[in-house]
Scaffold this motif. Structure first.
Motif, PDB file in Angstrom:
ATOM      1  N   VAL A 225      63.207 -58.235 -22.268  1.00  0.00           N
ATOM      2  CA  VAL A 225      62.160 -57.953 -21.287  1.00  0.00           C
ATOM      3  C   VAL A 225      61.167 -56.942 -21.854  1.00  0.00           C
ATOM      4  O   VAL A 225      61.460 -56.249 -22.823  1.00  0.00           O
ATOM      5  CB  VAL A 225      62.752 -57.399 -19.959  1.00  0.00           C
ATOM      6  N   GLU A 226      60.013 -56.884 -21.212  1.00  0.00           N
ATOM      7  CA  GLU A 226      59.013 -55.869 -21.537  1.00  0.00           C
ATOM      8  C   GLU A 226      58.910 -54.916 -20.357  1.00  0.00           C
ATOM      9  O   GLU A 226      58.884 -55.345 -19.202  1.00  0.00           O
ATOM     10  CB  GLU A 226      57.655 -56.502 -21.796  1.00  0.00           C
ATOM     11  N   ILE A 227      58.847 -53.633 -20.652  1.00  0.00           N
ATOM     12  CA  ILE A 227      58.708 -52.626 -19.598  1.00  0.00           C
ATOM     13  C   ILE A 227      57.234 -52.514 -19.234  1.00  0.00           C
ATOM     14  O   ILE A 227      56.383 -52.220 -20.070  1.00  0.00           O
ATOM     15  CB  ILE A 227      59.254 -51.266 -20.055  1.00  0.00           C
ATOM     16  N   LEU A 228      56.927 -52.783 -17.964  1.00  0.00           N
ATOM     17  CA  LEU A 228      55.553 -52.734 -17.476  1.00  0.00           C
ATOM     18  C   LEU A 228      55.196 -51.376 -16.901  1.00  0.00           C
ATOM     19  O   LEU A 228      54.048 -50.932 -16.977  1.00  0.00           O
ATOM     20  CB  LEU A 228      55.336 -53.802 -16.397  1.00  0.00           C
ATOM     21  N   ASP A 229      56.192 -50.736 -16.279  1.00  0.00           N
ATOM     22  CA  ASP A 229      55.913 -49.494 -15.548  1.00  0.00           C
ATOM     23  C   ASP A 229      57.245 -48.795 -15.296  1.00  0.00           C
ATOM     24  O   ASP A 229      58.313 -49.384 -15.438  1.00  0.00           O
ATOM     25  CB  ASP A 229      55.243 -49.846 -14.214  1.00  0.00           C
ATOM     26  N   ILE A 230      57.156 -47.544 -14.915  1.00  0.00           N
ATOM     27  CA  ILE A 230      58.329 -46.806 -14.440  1.00  0.00           C
ATOM     28  C   ILE A 230      58.024 -46.425 -13.001  1.00  0.00           C
ATOM     29  O   ILE A 230      57.018 -45.789 -12.717  1.00  0.00           O
ATOM     30  CB  ILE A 230      58.600 -45.536 -15.284  1.00  0.00           C
ATOM     31  N   ASN A 231      58.892 -46.865 -12.086  1.00  0.00           N
ATOM     32  CA  ASN A 231      58.696 -46.612 -10.659  1.00  0.00           C
ATOM     33  C   ASN A 231      59.865 -45.756 -10.187  1.00  0.00           C
ATOM     34  O   ASN A 231      60.964 -46.262  -9.968  1.00  0.00           O
ATOM     35  CB  ASN A 231      58.629 -47.940  -9.915  1.00  0.00           C
ATOM     36  N   GLY A 232      59.631 -44.454 -10.066  1.00  0.00           N
ATOM     37  CA  GLY A 232      60.722 -43.538  -9.719  1.00  0.00           C
ATOM     38  C   GLY A 232      61.694 -43.461 -10.880  1.00  0.00           C
ATOM     39  O   GLY A 232      61.320 -43.070 -11.972  1.00  0.00           O
ATOM     40  N   VAL A 233      62.925 -43.901 -10.656  1.00  0.00           N
ATOM     41  CA  VAL A 233      63.936 -43.890 -11.723  1.00  0.00           C
ATOM     42  C   VAL A 233      64.222 -45.293 -12.258  1.00  0.00           C
ATOM     43  O   VAL A 233      65.165 -45.485 -13.018  1.00  0.00           O
ATOM     44  CB  VAL A 233      65.253 -43.240 -11.246  1.00  0.00           C
ATOM     45  N   LYS A 234      63.404 -46.268 -11.859  1.00  0.00           N
ATOM     46  CA  LYS A 234      63.615 -47.644 -12.306  1.00  0.00           C
ATOM     47  C   LYS A 234      62.476 -48.123 -13.190  1.00  0.00           C
ATOM     48  O   LYS A 234      61.308 -47.867 -12.910  1.00  0.00           O
ATOM     49  CB  LYS A 234      63.747 -48.599 -11.120  1.00  0.00           C
ATOM     50  N   ALA A 235      62.856 -48.848 -14.228  1.00  0.00           N
ATOM     51  CA  ALA A 235      61.868 -49.505 -15.082  1.00  0.00           C
ATOM     52  C   ALA A 235      61.494 -50.830 -14.427  1.00  0.00           C
ATOM     53  O   ALA A 235      62.362 -51.574 -13.980  1.00  0.00           O
ATOM     54  CB  ALA A 235      62.456 -49.747 -16.462  1.00  0.00           C
ATOM     55  N   VAL A 236      60.200 -51.110 -14.342  1.00  0.00           N
ATOM     56  CA  VAL A 236      59.720 -52.387 -13.823  1.00  0.00           C
ATOM     57  C   VAL A 236      59.492 -53.283 -15.040  1.00  0.00           C
ATOM     58  O   VAL A 236      58.733 -52.923 -15.941  1.00  0.00           O
ATOM     59  CB  VAL A 236      58.414 -52.227 -13.025  1.00  0.00           C
ATOM     60  N   VAL A 237      60.184 -54.430 -15.069  1.00  0.00           N
ATOM     61  CA  VAL A 237      60.167 -55.269 -16.262  1.00  0.00           C
ATOM     62  C   VAL A 237      59.746 -56.699 -15.961  1.00  0.00           C
ATOM     63  O   VAL A 237      59.772 -57.140 -14.818  1.00  0.00           O
ATOM     64  CB  VAL A 237      61.555 -55.285 -16.942  1.00  0.00           C
ATOM     65  N   THR A 238      59.374 -57.393 -17.025  1.00  0.00           N
ATOM     66  CA  THR A 238      59.091 -58.824 -16.950  1.00  0.00           C
ATOM     67  C   THR A 238      59.780 -59.487 -18.137  1.00  0.00           C
ATOM     68  O   THR A 238      59.833 -58.899 -19.220  1.00  0.00           O
ATOM     69  CB  THR A 238      57.570 -59.096 -16.934  1.00  0.00           C
ATOM     70  N   PRO A 239      60.327 -60.680 -17.936  1.00  0.00           N
ATOM     71  CA  PRO A 239      61.041 -61.331 -19.033  1.00  0.00           C
ATOM     72  C   PRO A 239      60.096 -61.783 -20.143  1.00  0.00           C
ATOM     73  O   PRO A 239      58.980 -62.205 -19.873  1.00  0.00           O
ATOM     74  CB  PRO A 239      61.724 -62.527 -18.374  1.00  0.00           C
ATOM     75  N   ILE A 240      60.574 -61.674 -21.369  1.00  0.00           N
ATOM     76  CA  ILE A 240      59.814 -62.170 -22.512  1.00  0.00           C
ATOM     77  C   ILE A 240      60.237 -63.597 -22.812  1.00  0.00           C
ATOM     78  O   ILE A 240      59.425 -64.453 -23.092  1.00  0.00           O
ATOM     79  CB  ILE A 240      60.026 -61.257 -23.741  1.00  0.00           C
TER      80      ILE A 240
END
Length: 90
Positions: free
Chosen positions: A69-84
């Motif tokens: 996956v690619e990390i798009l953002d950090i939201n609080g303590v979670k990484a927001v990801v999208t699959p590669i």
């Protein structure tokens, strides 16, 4: 008695901006899903640069363990990801 000033905060950084810079440095990086990311259950985990992070998907898809996956953002303590790679269950 004289106390020396605290050089680092509880999270180990000198300044709050150092912590923010550290977190932002993960955006755009690749990671591997180590526990299925399931938005319905609110669970998921990735490993990036040897560190484990809680993660969530940028969509309602489930991303299987082992997917890159690619990390798009950090939201609080979670990484927001999208699959590669296309290992997404819809």
């Amino acid at each position: 008695m004289f106390e020396s000033p605290k050089l680092y905060n509880e999270s180990g950084f000198k300044k709050e901006s150092d912590a923010k810079d550290f977190i932002l440095s993960f955006e755009g990086k690749k990671a591997i899903v180590t526990k299925d990311i399931n938005p319905t259950l609110g669970v998921g985990q990735i490993k990036v640069e040897g560190q484990d992070w809680s993660a969530k998907c940028d969509s309602d898809a489930i991303i299987e363990k082992g997917t890159e996956v690619e990390i798009l953002d950090i939201n609080g303590v979670k990484a927001v990801v999208t699959p590669i790679v296309d290992k997404v269950i819809k």
